[in-house]
Scaffold this motif. Structure first.
Motif, PDB file in Angstrom:
ATOM      1  N   THR A 132       0.816  -1.223   0.000  1.00  0.00           N
ATOM      2  CA  THR A 132       0.000   0.000   0.000  1.00  0.00           C
ATOM      3  C   THR A 132       0.848   1.271   0.000  1.00  0.00           C
ATOM      4  OG1 THR A 132      -0.192  -0.145   2.415  1.00  0.00           O
ATOM      5  CG2 THR A 132      -1.955  -1.130   1.093  1.00  0.00           C
ATOM      6  N   ASN A 133       2.160   1.112  -0.064  1.00  0.00           N
ATOM      7  CA  ASN A 133       3.048   2.274  -0.214  1.00  0.00           C
ATOM      8  C   ASN A 133       3.424   2.515  -1.661  1.00  0.00           C
ATOM      9  OD1 ASN A 133       3.347   2.914   2.622  1.00  0.00           O
ATOM     10  ND2 ASN A 133       4.570   1.040   2.797  1.00  0.00           N
ATOM     11  N   GLN A 134       2.976   1.624  -2.539  1.00  0.00           N
ATOM     12  CA  GLN A 134       3.281   1.727  -3.966  1.00  0.00           C
ATOM     13  C   GLN A 134       1.989   1.873  -4.761  1.00  0.00           C
ATOM     14  OE1 GLN A 134       6.458   1.852  -5.064  1.00  0.00           O
ATOM     15  NE2 GLN A 134       7.208   1.580  -2.964  1.00  0.00           N
ATOM     16  N   LYS A 135       1.999   2.743  -5.747  1.00  0.00           N
ATOM     17  CA  LYS A 135       0.791   2.952  -6.560  1.00  0.00           C
ATOM     18  C   LYS A 135       0.721   1.922  -7.684  1.00  0.00           C
ATOM     19  CE  LYS A 135      -1.148   6.949  -6.965  1.00  0.00           C
ATOM     20  NZ  LYS A 135      -1.519   8.344  -7.310  1.00  0.00           N
ATOM     21  N   ASP A 136       0.653   0.673  -7.261  1.00  0.00           N
ATOM     22  CA  ASP A 136       0.547  -0.440  -8.201  1.00  0.00           C
ATOM     23  C   ASP A 136      -0.893  -0.948  -8.241  1.00  0.00           C
ATOM     24  OD1 ASP A 136       3.313  -0.316  -8.567  1.00  0.00           O
ATOM     25  OD2 ASP A 136       3.695  -1.781  -6.976  1.00  0.00           O
ATOM     26  N   ILE A 137      -1.288  -1.448  -9.404  1.00  0.00           N
ATOM     27  CA  ILE A 137      -2.616  -2.036  -9.590  1.00  0.00           C
ATOM     28  C   ILE A 137      -2.446  -3.413 -10.215  1.00  0.00           C
ATOM     29  CG2 ILE A 137      -4.801  -1.893 -10.854  1.00  0.00           C
ATOM     30  CD1 ILE A 137      -4.591   1.116 -10.776  1.00  0.00           C
ATOM     31  N   TYR A 138      -3.203  -4.372  -9.706  1.00  0.00           N
ATOM     32  CA  TYR A 138      -3.185  -5.733 -10.230  1.00  0.00           C
ATOM     33  C   TYR A 138      -4.585  -6.044 -10.761  1.00  0.00           C
ATOM     34  CZ  TYR A 138       0.984  -5.603  -7.373  1.00  0.00           C
ATOM     35  OH  TYR A 138       2.189  -5.240  -6.812  1.00  0.00           O
ATOM     36  N   LEU A 139      -4.683  -6.182 -12.077  1.00  0.00           N
ATOM     37  CA  LEU A 139      -5.970  -6.370 -12.730  1.00  0.00           C
ATOM     38  C   LEU A 139      -6.266  -7.861 -12.860  1.00  0.00           C
ATOM     39  CD1 LEU A 139      -8.254  -4.716 -14.034  1.00  0.00           C
ATOM     40  CD2 LEU A 139      -7.003  -4.850 -16.205  1.00  0.00           C
ATOM     41  N   THR A 140      -7.424  -8.289 -12.350  1.00  0.00           N
ATOM     42  CA  THR A 140      -7.810  -9.705 -12.406  1.00  0.00           C
ATOM     43  C   THR A 140      -9.227  -9.843 -12.944  1.00  0.00           C
ATOM     44  OG1 THR A 140      -8.852  -9.992 -10.216  1.00  0.00           O
ATOM     45  CG2 THR A 140      -6.445  -9.966 -10.285  1.00  0.00           C
ATOM     46  N   PHE A 141      -9.441 -10.919 -13.704  1.00  0.00           N
ATOM     47  CA  PHE A 141     -10.763 -11.211 -14.263  1.00  0.00           C
ATOM     48  C   PHE A 141     -11.177 -12.633 -13.887  1.00  0.00           C
ATOM     49  CE2 PHE A 141      -9.039  -7.983 -17.069  1.00  0.00           C
ATOM     50  CZ  PHE A 141     -10.120  -7.160 -17.334  1.00  0.00           C
ATOM     51  N   ASP A 142     -12.459 -12.799 -13.603  1.00  0.00           N
ATOM     52  CA  ASP A 142     -13.028 -14.132 -13.446  1.00  0.00           C
ATOM     53  C   ASP A 142     -13.731 -14.513 -14.744  1.00  0.00           C
ATOM     54  OD1 ASP A 142     -12.097 -14.182 -10.895  1.00  0.00           O
ATOM     55  OD2 ASP A 142     -14.052 -14.345  -9.925  1.00  0.00           O
ATOM     56  N   ASN A 143     -13.372 -15.669 -15.288  1.00  0.00           N
ATOM     57  CA  ASN A 143     -13.934 -16.150 -16.550  1.00  0.00           C
ATOM     58  C   ASN A 143     -14.569 -17.516 -16.349  1.00  0.00           C
ATOM     59  OD1 ASN A 143     -11.797 -14.112 -17.366  1.00  0.00           O
ATOM     60  ND2 ASN A 143     -12.676 -14.579 -19.368  1.00  0.00           N
ATOM     61  N   GLY A 144     -15.785 -17.527 -15.838  1.00  0.00           N
ATOM     62  CA  GLY A 144     -16.504 -18.777 -15.681  1.00  0.00           C
ATOM     63  C   GLY A 144     -17.105 -19.249 -16.985  1.00  0.00           C
ATOM     64  N   TYR A 145     -17.561 -18.287 -17.772  1.00  0.00           N
ATOM     65  CA  TYR A 145     -18.110 -18.588 -19.094  1.00  0.00           C
ATOM     66  C   TYR A 145     -17.918 -17.351 -19.967  1.00  0.00           C
ATOM     67  CZ  TYR A 145     -22.157 -15.757 -17.670  1.00  0.00           C
ATOM     68  OH  TYR A 145     -22.960 -14.731 -17.246  1.00  0.00           O
ATOM     69  N   GLU A 146     -18.098 -17.517 -21.262  1.00  0.00           N
ATOM     70  CA  GLU A 146     -17.862 -16.413 -22.193  1.00  0.00           C
ATOM     71  C   GLU A 146     -19.174 -15.748 -22.580  1.00  0.00           C
ATOM     72  OE1 GLU A 146     -16.317 -13.543 -24.288  1.00  0.00           O
ATOM     73  OE2 GLU A 146     -15.145 -14.899 -23.034  1.00  0.00           O
ATOM     74  N   ASN A 147     -19.150 -14.417 -22.607  1.00  0.00           N
ATOM     75  CA  ASN A 147     -20.344 -13.649 -22.963  1.00  0.00           C
ATOM     76  C   ASN A 147     -20.089 -12.717 -24.142  1.00  0.00           C
ATOM     77  OD1 ASN A 147     -23.068 -13.053 -22.503  1.00  0.00           O
ATOM     78  ND2 ASN A 147     -22.581 -11.260 -21.253  1.00  0.00           N
ATOM     79  N   GLY A 148     -18.983 -12.967 -24.856  1.00  0.00           N
ATOM     80  CA  GLY A 148     -18.710 -12.204 -26.074  1.00  0.00           C
ATOM     81  C   GLY A 148     -17.837 -10.977 -25.904  1.00  0.00           C
TER      82      GLY A 148
END
Length: 263
Positions: free
Chosen positions: A69-85
Motif C-alpha cells: 500500500t506504499n506503492q501505486k501499483d494495480i493488479y488487474l484480475t478477471f473471473d472467466n466462468g463462461y464467455e459472454n462475447g
C-alpha cells in the motif's frame, strides 16, 4: 412417573442432537466457511478486512488481498466462468495499452473457448485456476479439490505454453482454512481482491459510466481489482479506466511482480 421418564429421555436425546453439530464445529474450526468481504476504499482510505473475522487465516496461508500500500501499483484480475462475447475486446484493449492481467478460468471456459485461452497466454497474461466445475470448495474433500485444480492446470498446459499454474481464486469467494491449507500444499496462492462491485450479472448492467465510477472511486495503492469479463459495462469502460488510472500515477503490474502483501 413413566410418562415423566420418557419425557426426560426425549429431551436428553433432543439436546444430544443439538449439541453434537456444535461440538463438531468447535472441534474442526478449519471447516468453518467464510464468504470473502471487505470494507471498500473510500475518499482515499485503504480497504480493510479487519472487521470480517478471517484476516489471521488469510495471513497464515499466504493469501493475497492487496499489494504494497506504499506503492501505486494495480493488479488487474478477471473471473472467466463462461464467455459472454466480451473477452476478445478486453484483450484488444489490454494489448493496445500494454497492461498485464490474470484470467481465472473454469473447466467449462477452457473447453468452450480454447482460442481465447491460448490468446491470453500468447499475449503475456497469466491464466489462473477458478476450479474445474465451480463448486463450493468448502463442501468438497481435499482430494476432490485437488482433482478440480489438477484438471484445469492440465487442460491449460495441454492447450498453451503455460505449464505451471500458481494462482487460485475460490468460486464465489467462499473459502475455509482447510481449502486454503490444501491448495497451498498444491503450490497455489489464493487471490482475493480489494476493489470490486456487482458486475457479474449480465441482466443488471447499468452503463459504462457506472462501471467506471465504481472502480475509480475505490482505487488505492496496491489494489487487486476483481472484474468479470461477462460485463458489457466493464468492457466499454476498460480503456478509460486504464488511461485515467495512469494519469493518477498508477502502474499496472502482474501478480508475479507483487513483492509484498499488506493487510
Amino acid at each position: 412417573m413413566k410418562r415423566r421418564i420418557f419425557l426426560v429421555l426425549g429431551c436428553l436425546l433432543l439436546i444430544c442432537e443439538i449439541v453434537q453439530p456444535i461440538a463438531t464445529a468447535e472441534a474442526n474450526p478449519d471447516q468453518r466457511a467464510y464468504h470473502f468481504g471487505f470494507k471498500k476504499s473510500k475518499n482515499g482510505q485503504l480497504p480493510s478486512i479487519n472487521e470480517e473475522g478471517f484476516k489471521s487465516i488469510l495471513e497464515k496461508h499466504g493469501a493475497i488481498f492487496l499489494g504494497d500500500t506504499n506503492q501505486k501499483d494495480i493488479y488487474l484480475t478477471f473471473d472467466n466462468g463462461y464467455e459472454n462475447g466480451y473477452t476478445a475486446k478486453i484483450l484488444d484493449i489490454l494489448k493496445e495499452r500494454k497492461v498485464p492481467s490474470i484470467f481465472f478460468v473454469t473447466g467449462h471456459y477452457v473447453k468452450d473457448q480454447p482460442e481465447l485461452v491460448q490468446r491470453m497466454v500468447s499475449e503475456g497474461h497469466i491464466v489462473g485456476n477458478h476450479s474445474w466445475s465451480h463448486p463450493d470448495v468448502t463442501q468438497i474433500s481435499n482430494d476432490q479439490l485437488k482433482n478440480e485444480l489438477v484438471k484445469v492446470k492440465t487442460a491449460v498446459a495441454d492447450l498453451t505454453s503455460q505449464k505451471e499454474m500458481t494462482f487460485l481464486r475460490a468460486p464465489r469467494g467462499i473459502f475455509n482454512e482447510s481449502m486454503l491449507a490444501s491448495s497451498r500444499t498444491e503450490g497455489y496462492t489464493n487471490v482475493f481482491w480489494s476493489v470490486a462491485y456487482k458486475d457479474w450479472d449480465p441482466a443488471t448492467q447499468r452503463g459504462s459510466q457506472y462501471a467506471y465510477t465504481q472502480v475509480m472511486n475505490q482505487l488505492h495503492p496496491g489494489a487487486v481489482i476483481l472484474l468479470h469479463s461477462v460485463s458489457k459495462d466493464n468492457t466499454e469502460a476498460m480503456a478509460q479506466m486504464i488511461d485515467d488510472a495512469r494519469k493518477q500515477g498508477y502502474e499496472f503490474k502482474s501478480l508475479t511482480q507483487m513483492q509484498k502483501k499488506t493487510y
